[in-house]
Design an enzyme around this catalytic site. Structure first.
Site, PDB file in Angstrom:
ATOM      1  N   GLY A  95     -27.075  23.183  27.928  1.00  0.00           N
ATOM      2  CA  GLY A  95     -25.858  22.837  28.644  1.00  0.00           C
ATOM      3  C   GLY A  95     -25.698  23.677  29.891  1.00  0.00           C
TER       4      GLY A  95
ATOM      5  CG  ASP B 191     -16.164  20.627  29.762  1.00  0.00           C
ATOM      6  OD1 ASP B 191     -16.228  19.596  30.445  1.00  0.00           O
ATOM      7  OD2 ASP B 191     -17.158  21.329  29.492  1.00  0.00           O
TER       8      ASP B 191
ATOM      9  CG  PHE C   9     -23.140  29.367  28.177  1.00  0.00           C
ATOM     10  CD1 PHE C   9     -22.089  30.169  28.566  1.00  0.00           C
ATOM     11  CD2 PHE C   9     -24.117  29.911  27.360  1.00  0.00           C
ATOM     12  CE1 PHE C   9     -22.014  31.491  28.161  1.00  0.00           C
ATOM     13  CE2 PHE C   9     -24.058  31.225  26.950  1.00  0.00           C
ATOM     14  CZ  PHE C   9     -22.990  32.022  27.349  1.00  0.00           C
TER      15      PHE C   9
END
Length: 428
Positions: free
Chosen positions: A104, A229, A106
């Site tokens: 993702g 999100d 991150f």
């Protein structure tokens, strides 16, 4: 303000971020684990606001002033385990690519095994998310996720078990350790043709659980939490397909007092963000509701919010579904074909109407998350009460709509549809 003053303030901010860990005694009984730091985010401007309008609520205090997330986190930080980097390397076979289960903004997520706190018994399966220092998110989002998940507690929110923070001379390491959820995400089951499609009732139960998790964020804490999100890839599924919201790196405290929104730079995923947030940076819990409406249509259609490989008129899901109103004969044309007509038409119409309300351009006219939960519960009841004729009506409506659309296409091509209607109806 002079450039010199502004630059000095920036340096002060950077200095505060570099010192955002306070030392605490690790209460874990795991042998050999030394005391390490607990993440604490310190935003300079926000701390000023907190100090003037949100005094710290000490134990036993009768003050009704809501505490901020960092204040609540300081009371619960000891519940999280501070893992060493060597422990997590061992858990993931040195972050072996074969154990990677997701990627993702991150960083990468790995499946791993950790020893139980007392060192006895079988290893525990966990999900370990490792920050990519060159990725889209960074240290600030990592700290925010630790703080929010260190405070919240709900069956429809993913559980954070601990973290690892190492500041080396050459690079930093920021890692999060979660409970492991084996059934991947809602996104996988809706759009990945290599993963079995989830049936109608399961879809409704998943989206209801997600709504209940969001209701806790919006209304179940001392402060409002704006998730910011919400999307199908952030709805993870446990072994029984119970949903859990994940990825809180972009979460934000809601407006305090009589303010209707907070102002911030837009972040998140294109296709899910509310228009007032994208254009003006106005963020509120109703921004989450808009994102929820997008996912409701993903549930109904089996299509992503944005699909670049489709014809121009079909690429944006929210624009495409407007051609098929919930009360129209054409409505069933948008229903996910992988459901094979095994759904309640009445419930589907109810959900489409709810999605339309969630997607209202006027944020104030969108429903609250409590109202969303109530409508979803009604939709589930509709599905339970559905008679066989409800499904047959859906099948017949699909056939009629398909025939009308095809006949129109024939007419545009200059082909006489009269002689073709019977054969096409047989195919429908």
């Amino acid at each position: 303000m002079s450039f010199k003053t502004s630059f000095s303030q920036i340096l002060e901010e950077i200095s505060k971020m570099m010192k955002c860990f306070h030392i605490f005694k690790d209460k874990s009984s795991r042998s050999g684990r030394e005391a390490r730091s607990a993440p604490e985010l310190r935003d300079h401007n926000k701390s000023k606001t907190n100090s003037s309008s949100r005094p710290t609520k000490s134990a036993g205090s009768s003050s009704s002033t809501p505490r901020s997330i960092p204040e609540m986190y300081r009371e619960k930080a000891h519940n999280l385990v501070a893992f060493s980097l060597s422990e997590l390397r061992e858990a993931t076979n040195n972050f072996n690519k074969l154990l990677k289960i997701g990627v993702g903004g991150f960083g990468s997520v790995y499946k791993g095994k950790i020893r139980p706190p007392d060192g006895k018994g079988d290893h525990v399966i966990v999900a370990i998310k490792k920050l990519n220092i060159y990725g889209l998110q960074g240290h600030k989002e990592w700290v925010a996720e630790v703080q929010f998940l260190g405070v919240v507690e709900h069956p429809n929110l993913v559980k954070l078990l601990g973290y690892c923070a190492v500041d080396g001379e050459r690079r930093i390491q920021r890692i999060l350790v979660y409970e492991y959820l084996p059934n991947k995400s809602l996104e996988d089951h809706l759009f990945n043709r290599n993963v079995p499609a989830i049936p109608w009732r399961t879809r409704l139960n998943i989206i209801l659980g997600a709504a209940q998790g969001m209701a806790y964020l919006h209304e179940g804490l001392e402060v409002q939490v704006i998730y910011r999100d919400f999307k199908s890839s952030n709805v993870l599924l446990d072994k029984d397909f119970n949903p859990k919201l994940s990825d809180f790196g972009l979460a934000r405290e809601g407006p305090a007092g009589d303010r209707s929104h907070v102002s911030t730079a837009p972040v998140g995923t294109y296709g899910y963000a509310a228009p007032e947030y994208v254009s003006e940076g106005h963020l509120s819990t109703r921004s989450d509701i808009y994102s929820f409406g997008v996912v409701l249509y993903e549930i109904l259609t089996g299509r992503r919010a944005l699909e670049r490989d489709r014809p121009p008129m079909q690429q944006k899901l929210i624009e495409w579904v407007k051609q098929f109103p919930a009360d129209s004969m054409k409505f069933t044309m948008i229903i996910d074909p992988r459901l094979r007509n095994q759904y309640s038409l009445n419930a589907a119409r109810r959900i489409a109407k709810l999605a339309d309300r969630c997607l209202n351009k006027n944020a104030r006219e969108r429903p609250t998350i409590t109202q969303v939960v109530e409508v979803l519960q009604q939709a589930i009841q509709d599905s339970e009460d559905a008679s066989p004729s409800d499904t047959r009506d859906a099948e017949a409506s699909t056939s009629r709509s398909s025939r009308v659309m095809t006949n129109n296409q024939f007419k545009k091509m200059g082909i006489n549809t009269t002689t073709r209607q019977t054969s096409h109806a047989a195919q429908a």
